[in-house]
Write a protein that holds these residues in place. Structure first.
Motif, PDB file in Angstrom:
ATOM      1  N   THR A  16      37.925  44.589  11.898  1.00 36.23           N
ATOM      2  CA  THR A  16      38.002  44.554  13.362  1.00 36.23           C
ATOM      3  C   THR A  16      39.426  44.235  13.814  1.00 36.23           C
ATOM      4  O   THR A  16      40.111  43.427  13.177  1.00 36.23           O
ATOM      5  N   VAL A  17      39.858  44.872  14.897  1.00 41.62           N
ATOM      6  CA  VAL A  17      41.173  44.567  15.451  1.00 41.62           C
ATOM      7  C   VAL A  17      41.122  43.189  16.115  1.00 41.62           C
ATOM      8  O   VAL A  17      40.212  42.896  16.887  1.00 41.62           O
ATOM      9  N   VAL A  18      42.112  42.348  15.783  1.00 41.70           N
ATOM     10  CA  VAL A  18      42.173  40.997  16.361  1.00 41.70           C
ATOM     11  C   VAL A  18      43.597  40.743  16.850  1.00 41.70           C
ATOM     12  O   VAL A  18      44.522  41.455  16.488  1.00 41.70           O
ATOM     13  N   LYS A  19      43.750  39.758  17.672  1.00 44.36           N
ATOM     14  CA  LYS A  19      45.095  39.380  18.101  1.00 44.36           C
ATOM     15  C   LYS A  19      45.172  37.906  18.414  1.00 44.36           C
ATOM     16  O   LYS A  19      44.289  37.345  19.055  1.00 44.36           O
ATOM     17  N   GLY A  20      46.237  37.274  17.978  1.00 47.37           N
ATOM     18  CA  GLY A  20      46.424  35.857  18.253  1.00 47.37           C
ATOM     19  C   GLY A  20      47.711  35.602  19.007  1.00 47.37           C
ATOM     20  O   GLY A  20      48.434  36.517  19.358  1.00 47.37           O
ATOM     21  N   VAL A  21      47.968  34.344  19.293  1.00 47.40           N
ATOM     22  CA  VAL A  21      49.215  33.942  19.926  1.00 47.40           C
ATOM     23  C   VAL A  21      49.933  33.011  18.963  1.00 47.40           C
ATOM     24  O   VAL A  21      49.323  32.087  18.424  1.00 47.40           O
ATOM     25  N   ASN A  22      51.235  33.266  18.754  1.00 52.71           N
ATOM     26  CA  ASN A  22      52.007  32.517  17.756  1.00 52.71           C
ATOM     27  C   ASN A  22      51.286  32.456  16.416  1.00 52.71           C
ATOM     28  O   ASN A  22      51.247  31.427  15.748  1.00 52.71           O
ATOM     29  N   ASP A 130      58.823  37.797   8.801  1.00 47.99           N
ATOM     30  CA  ASP A 130      58.380  36.912   9.875  1.00 47.99           C
ATOM     31  C   ASP A 130      59.379  35.754   9.950  1.00 47.99           C
ATOM     32  O   ASP A 130      59.545  35.021   8.974  1.00 47.99           O
ATOM     33  N   ALA A 131      60.043  35.616  11.089  1.00 48.56           N
ATOM     34  CA  ALA A 131      61.128  34.640  11.177  1.00 48.56           C
ATOM     35  C   ALA A 131      60.934  33.690  12.350  1.00 48.56           C
ATOM     36  O   ALA A 131      60.439  34.081  13.409  1.00 48.56           O
ATOM     37  N   ARG A 132      61.328  32.445  12.130  1.00 49.55           N
ATOM     38  CA  ARG A 132      61.263  31.420  13.188  1.00 49.55           C
ATOM     39  C   ARG A 132      62.614  30.721  13.279  1.00 49.55           C
ATOM     40  O   ARG A 132      63.227  30.415  12.261  1.00 49.55           O
ATOM     41  N   MET A 175      58.353  34.903  15.171  1.00 50.82           N
ATOM     42  CA  MET A 175      57.164  34.057  15.302  1.00 50.82           C
ATOM     43  C   MET A 175      57.206  33.240  16.582  1.00 50.82           C
ATOM     44  O   MET A 175      56.176  32.907  17.153  1.00 50.82           O
ATOM     45  N   ASP A 176      58.419  32.903  17.020  1.00 47.72           N
ATOM     46  CA  ASP A 176      58.553  32.128  18.260  1.00 47.72           C
ATOM     47  C   ASP A 176      58.053  32.923  19.465  1.00 47.72           C
ATOM     48  O   ASP A 176      57.544  32.369  20.424  1.00 47.72           O
ATOM     49  N   ARG A 177      58.212  34.254  19.383  1.00 46.59           N
ATOM     50  CA  ARG A 177      57.887  35.088  20.532  1.00 46.59           C
ATOM     51  C   ARG A 177      56.521  35.767  20.405  1.00 46.59           C
ATOM     52  O   ARG A 177      55.980  36.244  21.410  1.00 46.59           O
ATOM     53  N   ASP A 178      55.981  35.827  19.198  1.00 41.27           N
ATOM     54  CA  ASP A 178      54.749  36.588  18.964  1.00 41.27           C
ATOM     55  C   ASP A 178      53.627  36.172  19.916  1.00 41.27           C
ATOM     56  O   ASP A 178      53.273  34.993  19.985  1.00 41.27           O
ATOM     57  N   GLY A 179      53.113  37.137  20.662  1.00 41.46           N
ATOM     58  CA  GLY A 179      51.989  36.887  21.562  1.00 41.46           C
ATOM     59  C   GLY A 179      52.350  36.205  22.872  1.00 41.46           C
ATOM     60  O   GLY A 179      51.493  36.006  23.725  1.00 41.46           O
ATOM     61  N   THR A 180      53.624  35.845  23.049  1.00 39.35           N
ATOM     62  CA  THR A 180      53.999  35.079  24.251  1.00 39.35           C
ATOM     63  C   THR A 180      54.297  35.972  25.449  1.00 39.35           C
ATOM     64  O   THR A 180      54.267  35.522  26.590  1.00 39.35           O
ATOM     65  N   GLN A 181      54.654  37.243  25.168  1.00 40.34           N
ATOM     66  CA  GLN A 181      55.017  38.204  26.208  1.00 40.34           C
ATOM     67  C   GLN A 181      56.199  37.751  27.063  1.00 40.34           C
ATOM     68  O   GLN A 181      56.290  38.086  28.250  1.00 40.34           O
ATOM     69  N   ILE A 182      57.133  37.001  26.447  1.00 39.96           N
ATOM     70  CA  ILE A 182      58.343  36.605  27.188  1.00 39.96           C
ATOM     71  C   ILE A 182      59.578  37.390  26.732  1.00 39.96           C
ATOM     72  O   ILE A 182      60.700  37.093  27.119  1.00 39.96           O
ATOM     73  N   GLY A 183      59.364  38.399  25.896  1.00 40.91           N
ATOM     74  CA  GLY A 183      60.480  39.255  25.470  1.00 40.91           C
ATOM     75  C   GLY A 183      60.796  39.090  23.994  1.00 40.91           C
ATOM     76  O   GLY A 183      60.508  38.044  23.399  1.00 40.91           O
TER      77      GLY A 183
END
Lengths: 252, 198
Positions: A16-22, A130-132, A175-183
């Motif tokens: 199943t397609v899933v999505k998380g934040v950070n 994946d970088a932070r 990783m800092d931006r993943d799922g945040t939608q801030i760019g």
């Protein structure tokens, strides 16, 4: 003229397609093949599926997901998640993937990159990083296991190494931006694209039309990837391409 | 019936699916006898020039492919499969390709990212059954390219202007992946099938 690519990404768990934040807090978003068919018809330039299934047992079902998705597409497909050997690469290619993305396993055993490139060609090998941002020092640190484990490696140095070892493209997720939608993380993209010659796909953080243009024009990315923004239909690919054309970005 | 040469490199599933979508029967085989007897042959391929030639020779496929062409039957090379039609590649010095066309396979130099990955234009430079006048937009993924020459039927520019499609009589080659290039790619495969009676 070579077009900049728009790439939807399907994170898939247990089919199943899933999505998380950070990288945490997953929610279910439907059938991968239905998403694939939609994006194929919407004018996506490529599709990425990442298997984020935890256990090896459950991972076997991924082959069937890839077959089903590949059969729904007439655009290229990149598959990642849990690929640990040249045999795993072969299984995914036979299932219909055009390229594979490597991540945790190539950090643990960097020879995997060259093995895959030797067997299947560099064009087939996408190195996912994946970088932070480091809290206590300049630069960005590479994480593995879906962002759960720090490696101590510097993201830019690691990007140079994966290129040297034969990767044909880098999928760079902030990783800092993943799922945040801030760019997208533009400084991270700039730091990487200045140092490597292989193309870089920007991932993590897109939330507006402008973010995509920034990633491509300022960040130096060859392609931009997003997931939930497209899945929820908050933004459509035709609208995004129309906007990018007005910004002078060549798109298909 | 279209026969696709399976020498263990590349995503054959998408080639088969694209041809089936055009209503063609497809046989995927590594069998030299079946390759020799094919009416229409497709040579796909991704990966390295040298490794591909080693596998083709290891499976005893070189002579059947050359015989097929010698008998005037159509062959289409896709991506690496097009590069293999040439005698030599900078990618694998000392390895002899199928040498059906004169010319060289070169590595991209200059400042642009390599590999050349993504959608780019094919501009026809002379008439060919593969394209209409407009050419099309196709998906590419490669680090080496074929220099333009008399066999070039369409070109693409990425730093260099290179041959993205070649043809001489019954032998065709395309550097891009028509099977991954949506409508333009399917249209090209349809033209190839119609031209060759596949």
């Amino acid at each position: 003229m070579l077009r900049k690519r728009i790439i939807p990404c399907l994170d898939v768990r247990n089919g199943t397609v899933v999505k998380g934040v950070n990288f945490v807090g997953l929610r279910e978003m439907g059938d991968p093949t239905a998403h694939a068919r939609y994006y194929n018809d919407e004018g996506a330039d490529e599709l990425v599926i990442l298997d984020i299934t935890a256990s090896r047992e459950e991972r076997r079902s991924m082959v069937h997901v890839v077959e089903s998705v590949a059969d729904a597409l007439s655009i290229p497909l990149t598959v990642g998640g849990g690929i640990r050997s040249a045999n795993d690469v072969r299984d995914m290619l036979n299932a219909g993937a055009d390229r594979v993305s490597l991540n945790t396993a190539m950090v643990q055993r960097p020879d995997l990159i060259q093995e895959a490139a030797d067997h299947f060609g560099s064009q087939c090998v996408v190195a996912a990083i994946d970088a932070r941002k480091r809290a206590d020092a300049p630069g960005w640190e590479v994480f593995i296991y879906g962002g759960h484990e720090p490696t101590g490696r510097d993201a830019v140095a690691w990007a140079c190494e994966v290129e040297e070892r034969g990767a044909g493209e880098i999928l760079l997720t902030s990783m800092d931006r993943d799922g945040t939608q801030i760019g997208y993380d533009i400084p991270l993209l700039q730091a990487l694209t200045a140092k490597v010659r292989i193309p870089v796909i920007a991932s993590g953080g897109a939330g507006t039309l402008e973010h995509f243009a920034e990633g491509l024009l300022e960040g130096g990315a060859s392609a931009v990837l997003a997931a939930s923004l497209f899945h929820t239909r908050a933004l459509t690919i035709p609208d995004l391409k129309s906007y990018l054309r007005t910004q002078g970005v060549p798109v298909r | 019936m279209i026969t696709v040469v399976d020498y263990g490199m590349g995503n054959l599933r998408s080639v088969r699916r694209a041809l089936q979508n055009l209503g063609r029967d497809v046989l995927i085989t590594p069998d030299p006898a079946k390759v020799r007897d094919a009416s229409v042959l497709i040579l796909p391929g991704v990966g390295a020039f040298g490794e591909a030639i080693r596998r083709i020779d290891g499976l005893g496929l070189r002579a059947p492919i050359l015989d097929h062409v010698e008998h005037g039957r159509p062959l289409l090379g896709i991506c690496l499969g097009m590069q293999l039609l040439f005698p030599v590649s900078e990618e694998s010095p000392g390895v002899e390709g199928l040498s059906l066309f004169p010319g060289r396979v070169m590595r991209f130099r200059g400042s642009l990212p390599v590999p050349h990955v993504g959608w780019n234009d094919a501009t026809p430079v002379r008439s060919s059954p593969l394209f209409d006048k407009q050419g099309g937009c196709f998906y590419f993924v490669h680090s080496y390219y074929v220099e333009t020459s008399t066999t070039t039927v369409a070109t693409t520019t990425y730093g260099e202007t290179f041959a993205c499609a070649v043809q001489s009589e019954n032998v065709f080659g395309v550097q891009f992946h028509p099977e991954k290039s949506q409508n333009d790619g399917l249209a090209l495969l349809r033209r190839f099938c119609e031209e060759t009676g596949a």
